[in-house]
Each structure stands twice: as C-alpha cells, then as structure tokens.
Scaffold this motif. Sequence first.
Motif, mmCIF file in Angstrom:
data_model
loop_
_atom_site.group_PDB
_atom_site.id
_atom_site.type_symbol
_atom_site.label_atom_id
_atom_site.label_comp_id
_atom_site.label_asym_id
_atom_site.label_seq_id
_atom_site.Cartn_x
_atom_site.Cartn_y
_atom_site.Cartn_z
ATOM 1 N N ASN A 2 0.775 -1.129 0.104
ATOM 2 C CA ASN A 2 -0.381 0.298 -0.235
ATOM 3 C C ASN A 2 1.395 1.627 -0.218
ATOM 4 O O ASN A 2 -0.134 2.621 -0.261
ATOM 5 C CB ASN A 2 -1.221 -0.121 0.708
ATOM 6 N N ASN A 3 2.140 0.654 0.518
ATOM 7 C CA ASN A 3 3.353 1.980 0.306
ATOM 8 C C ASN A 3 3.432 2.942 -0.624
ATOM 9 O O ASN A 3 4.263 3.262 -1.079
ATOM 10 C CB ASN A 3 4.094 2.264 1.363
ATOM 11 N N LYS A 4 3.102 2.071 -2.057
ATOM 12 C CA LYS A 4 3.980 2.005 -2.837
ATOM 13 C C LYS A 4 3.326 3.413 -3.922
ATOM 14 O O LYS A 4 2.391 2.961 -4.149
ATOM 15 C CB LYS A 4 4.450 0.760 -3.591
ATOM 16 N N LYS A 5 4.443 4.191 -4.563
ATOM 17 C CA LYS A 5 3.188 4.873 -5.833
ATOM 18 C C LYS A 5 3.358 4.338 -6.937
ATOM 19 O O LYS A 5 3.943 3.354 -7.057
ATOM 20 C CB LYS A 5 4.496 6.052 -5.203
ATOM 21 N N ILE A 6 2.115 4.884 -7.328
ATOM 22 C CA ILE A 6 2.471 4.843 -8.718
ATOM 23 C C ILE A 6 2.871 5.173 -10.082
ATOM 24 O O ILE A 6 2.388 6.738 -9.914
ATOM 25 C CB ILE A 6 0.525 3.809 -9.466
ATOM 26 N N ILE A 7 3.721 4.726 -10.946
ATOM 27 C CA ILE A 7 3.870 5.523 -12.139
ATOM 28 C C ILE A 7 3.795 5.239 -13.250
ATOM 29 O O ILE A 7 4.014 4.048 -13.229
ATOM 30 C CB ILE A 7 5.673 5.667 -11.916
ATOM 31 N N ARG A 129 10.085 0.973 -4.677
ATOM 32 C CA ARG A 129 9.808 2.283 -4.371
ATOM 33 C C ARG A 129 7.881 2.116 -4.732
ATOM 34 O O ARG A 129 7.595 3.427 -4.830
ATOM 35 C CB ARG A 129 10.397 3.040 -4.536
ATOM 36 N N PHE A 130 7.920 1.812 -6.433
ATOM 37 C CA PHE A 130 6.974 2.518 -7.214
ATOM 38 C C PHE A 130 5.720 0.814 -7.735
ATOM 39 O O PHE A 130 6.996 -0.668 -8.011
ATOM 40 C CB PHE A 130 7.375 2.525 -8.342
ATOM 41 N N LYS A 136 -0.547 4.783 -17.981
ATOM 42 C CA LYS A 136 -0.845 6.592 -17.947
ATOM 43 C C LYS A 136 0.403 6.782 -17.986
ATOM 44 O O LYS A 136 1.434 5.941 -18.143
ATOM 45 C CB LYS A 136 -0.814 6.251 -16.039
ATOM 46 N N VAL A 137 1.097 8.322 -17.946
ATOM 47 C CA VAL A 137 2.042 8.853 -18.633
ATOM 48 C C VAL A 137 2.256 10.201 -17.310
ATOM 49 O O VAL A 137 0.652 10.217 -17.268
ATOM 50 C CB VAL A 137 1.769 8.885 -20.030
ATOM 51 N N PHE A 138 3.489 10.794 -17.520
ATOM 52 C CA PHE A 138 3.717 11.461 -16.594
ATOM 53 C C PHE A 138 2.802 11.632 -15.302
ATOM 54 O O PHE A 138 2.604 12.844 -14.807
ATOM 55 C CB PHE A 138 3.447 12.358 -17.217
ATOM 56 N N ILE A 139 2.534 10.672 -14.220
ATOM 57 C CA ILE A 139 1.903 10.571 -13.008
ATOM 58 C C ILE A 139 2.341 11.593 -12.084
ATOM 59 O O ILE A 139 2.175 11.953 -11.292
ATOM 60 C CB ILE A 139 1.921 9.076 -12.660
#
Length: 149
Positions: A2-7, A129-130, A136-139
């Motif tokens: 849950n702590n991972k960011k989406i890129i 991390r991600f 998606k692009v450029f989140i």
Amino acid sequence: MNNKKIIGRLESIALPDLAIGDLQVRVDTGAKTSSLHVDNIQKVVKKGKPLVKFDIHPDVHNVDKVVSCIAPICDIRKVKSSNGEAEQRYVIETLCELGDEQWMIEISLTDRSDMNYLMLFGREAIGKRFLVDPSKVFINSQTNDEIKV
C-alpha cells in the motif's frame, strides 16, 4: 504494498548530480539497469580514480544544448540491448528525483540515438518504491500529462 506510489510508462525525472532536470524517460520493467543516451564517452583517470566523461543532449527538441558531465565509474558491465546484441558499458551511480522521491540509481551509458527516449528507467531504479501503470503517463511529473504517446 500500500505504500508504493504508482508511476506511468513515461515519467519525467531529474538527475541533479548531472545537472539534468525534466528528462523524459520510458519506464521499462524488462530492463534490469537504467540506460542513458550519451555521446563522446571517454574514460579518464583523476587522482588515481577512474571516471567517465560524456555529453548529454537532454532536450530532444534542442539538440544544440549539450551538458558535459563527468562521473565516477562504478562498474563496467556486459549489457544485452533490446536488439539482442551485447556490449560493454560504463555504469555510473547518480541521484535521481521523481516526484517527491530522491534516491541513488545505477545508469549504463550507451548510444540510444535510434530510440524514442533518451533514457530507459529500469526495474532496479524502480525498486520497491513504485508500481507501474502502463495505461498512464507522467503521473508524478511536472510534465503535461496530456502529451499523447
């Protein structure tokens, strides 16, 4: 998890140690190490330490802009490119910024002039991390996410 960011499949990063900001990269989970397109690669030795000098054209729309860099060589590796050919590449370690995250990554230096993006952002840089959303692009970037790719 849950702590991972989406890129997204494309992001814009900064490499402050190399004086590069807003570099559009293609995120590639199939590539182990990130790779950067550079010109004029030269090995030099200063005070007994192996360094690599190289030039970057960070703005694909302005090829006259050149940033000359010098960095310690952290490794020389045999890397297999997407066309299946293997080559020896210098690898450097440098600071990477994406969104509000900062961390050290390894980058192999090579000629990517026949590719659409100057840099591949590989899975070692993505690390734990991600998560990647290929739709998606450029989140996490300052870049306009309405760019169609």
